[in-house]
Design an enzyme around this catalytic site. Structure first.
Site, PDB file in Angstrom:
ATOM      1  N   SER A   1       0.733  -1.185   0.086  1.00  0.00           N
ATOM      2  CA  SER A   1      -0.098  -0.136   0.000  1.00  0.00           C
ATOM      3  C   SER A   1       0.853   1.305  -0.028  1.00  0.00           C
ATOM      4  O   SER A   1       1.425   1.701   0.951  1.00  0.00           O
ATOM      5  CB  SER A   1      -0.947   0.125   1.102  1.00  0.00           C
ATOM      6  OG  SER A   1      -1.936  -1.012   0.964  1.00  0.00           O
TER       7      SER A   1
ATOM      8  N   LYS B   1      -7.505   1.819  -2.691  1.00  0.00           N
ATOM      9  CA  LYS B   1      -7.243   1.165  -1.469  1.00  0.00           C
ATOM     10  C   LYS B   1      -7.494   2.577  -0.427  1.00  0.00           C
ATOM     11  O   LYS B   1      -7.887   2.495   0.868  1.00  0.00           O
ATOM     12  CB  LYS B   1      -5.792   0.854  -1.387  1.00  0.00           C
ATOM     13  CG  LYS B   1      -5.200   0.600   0.084  1.00  0.00           C
ATOM     14  CD  LYS B   1      -5.776  -0.710   0.784  1.00  0.00           C
ATOM     15  CE  LYS B   1      -5.477  -0.668   2.356  1.00  0.00           C
ATOM     16  NZ  LYS B   1      -3.889  -1.383   2.337  1.00  0.00           N
TER      17      LYS B   1
ATOM     18  N   LYS C   1      -0.667   5.270   8.719  1.00  0.00           N
ATOM     19  CA  LYS C   1       0.227   5.410   7.543  1.00  0.00           C
ATOM     20  C   LYS C   1      -0.847   5.459   6.436  1.00  0.00           C
ATOM     21  O   LYS C   1      -0.274   6.189   5.329  1.00  0.00           O
ATOM     22  CB  LYS C   1       1.026   4.165   7.532  1.00  0.00           C
ATOM     23  CG  LYS C   1       1.961   4.039   6.079  1.00  0.00           C
ATOM     24  CD  LYS C   1       1.840   2.375   5.875  1.00  0.00           C
ATOM     25  CE  LYS C   1       2.014   2.406   4.205  1.00  0.00           C
ATOM     26  NZ  LYS C   1       2.063   1.147   3.417  1.00  0.00           N
TER      27      LYS C   1
END
Lengths: 288, 288
Positions: free
Chosen positions: B94, B169, B237
């Protein structure tokens, strides 16, 4: 049953009509042209809340805001001035939980019982008798009211004592409001990135991001269909109630506060009568 | 197939094990005690990304963050230094969508194909082969990768060109993060009001507030079960990536920004390794 029905607005009129259709005898306040148009001669009309209350076993209120309910119950010519002991007063308006507790105490002092029973489901739910009803009050009172709730809604949740219905309603509006903002931001990011929002929507529906709001309001945003639905200005009012409650309780609800501000901006931008999914439109208004 | 697998962390190790179990021949970088413990002699080990890439038809990357992928692909002894034309590089980390587009251009310049394919589903999804995979890239490359995706996940969504997987995402993490905060605030209001949060939760599940997050994370909050699940520091994050993307695109995502700040506060409060539903705990920390 003989029911006094106070509040013949957009929600109240179809709710009253459903109670009439279920065989109840209604006395409606106020007597307005819109009420006459929708309810005709199927109900009696009362010149005051006191008159609507007289000779009724149950009084239902469906009013816009906290001061309206306070006035209708406790004001001059209000419910309390003609309440017979044993009468059940059901407030289905969306108002302050703290105000409900104070009003309930006064009704109890006059020998009546009290429930707060705010609803979700909007005009369509009111018309179709499919409202979701969140109830606060004593179990016996809830049982007495159940035939009424069964006519007006498809789902009744007894949350706790008086005020608990309003707390659940506010909690509901916090979650719905923040989830709408979440979906609006996600779709905005997708479109700004040149990525098909429908593909993102479809992928997100398969995982932890899935929700009724993503499904329904997400589709509205993608199609640009912002006719109500549930109006921005009503959701703004509901989060004002949330902000008041948070303030009284001394709790911090930063996400709620943000969405309250965004809904305020949306009302000022002329979107007050759009569906609340129109929070998406605020994303197009950035300066730089 | 001969697969180079770069990134033998908490997610990468079970993913590699599933590919081995499906009959693929893996060369894994890095060669760590944890990798040896989980994968033993079922794979070969490579001293560099270049060595893992050599003689493979497909290279899979599963690394912590943007610089790690840039280094592994474009750095000294990286994938590009030994890539044969026709090799497919699949980045399942990611990371930044913009970085993926730059890396993909370099891989294409070396005659390779590239997909970004971030996942959701966490360690459990990696172990059980039930990840949800969001893919960006050319349709032919997606088809070539499909046998790999079918081993690793239970749902693969082809969102658009390279970078679109990362955008989906990030959109997912925005929606999940804001919905968690929404549920935390709603339950906080209920508890502060003295109302049973389980009753409110149950009522809300019946209407427009219903979501997977309300169901799963709401229950975690009510029970006080904050073992991960998905860790606060990883969600933090992911919203850093969201903030970077919003900044690059010049779009305003105020709800995302708020939750990013709250996750930052949670990490600083020592909650980084708690499940992200522990955003609820911040509600107990107010000063006045």
């Amino acid at each position: 049953m003989d029911i006094g029905f106070i509040g013949a607005g957009v929600m109240g009129r179809p709710m009253a009509a459903n109670l009439v259709a279920a065989g109840h005898r209604l006395t409606v306040h106020r007597d307005t042209p819109a009420a006459r148009a929708d309810l005709g001669t199927t109900v009696r009309y009362a010149a005051s809340a006191a008159e609507a209350t007289r000779d009724c076993e149950i009084v239902v209120l469906m009013l816009p805001d906290t001061p309206d309910v306070e006035e209708a119950v406790c004001g001059d010519d209000g419910v309390l001035s003609s309440l017979r002991p044993g009468t059940l007063v059901i407030d289905m308006s969306s108002i302050s939980p703290a105000a409900e507790r104070k009003i309930a105490t006064q009704v109890a002092g006059a020998g009546g019982a009290y429930l707060d029973a705010p609803v979700s489901g909007g005009e369509i739910g009111a018309r179709d008798g499919t409202l979701s009803i969140m109830v606060g009050g004593a179990p016996e009172a809830v049982e007495k009211a159940r035939p009424i709730f069964d006519v007006l809604g498809s789902r009744t949740s007894h949350i706790g004592p008086v005020g608990a219905g309003q707390v659940a309603k506010i909690a509901n509006q916090i979650v719905v409001g923040l989830t709408i903002e979440a979906v609006a931001e996600a779709l905005h990011l997708a479109e700004a990135s040149g990525v098909d929002p429908l593909a993102v929507h479809s992928a997100l529906m398969g995982g932890f991001a899935s929700s009724r709001v993503l499904e329904v309001h997400g589709h509205r945003m993608i199609k640009g269909q912002f006719d109500p639905g549930f109006r921005i200005r009503l959701h703004h009012k509901d989060l004002r109630l949330a902000a008041e409650a948070a303030d009284q309780l001394g709790v911090s609800l930063p996400g709620m506060n943000l969405v309250h501000v965004l809904l305020d901006r949306a009302v000022r931008a002329g979107l007050g009568d759009h569906d609340h999914s129109a929070l998406r439109l605020l994303r197009n208004e950035r300066a730089d």
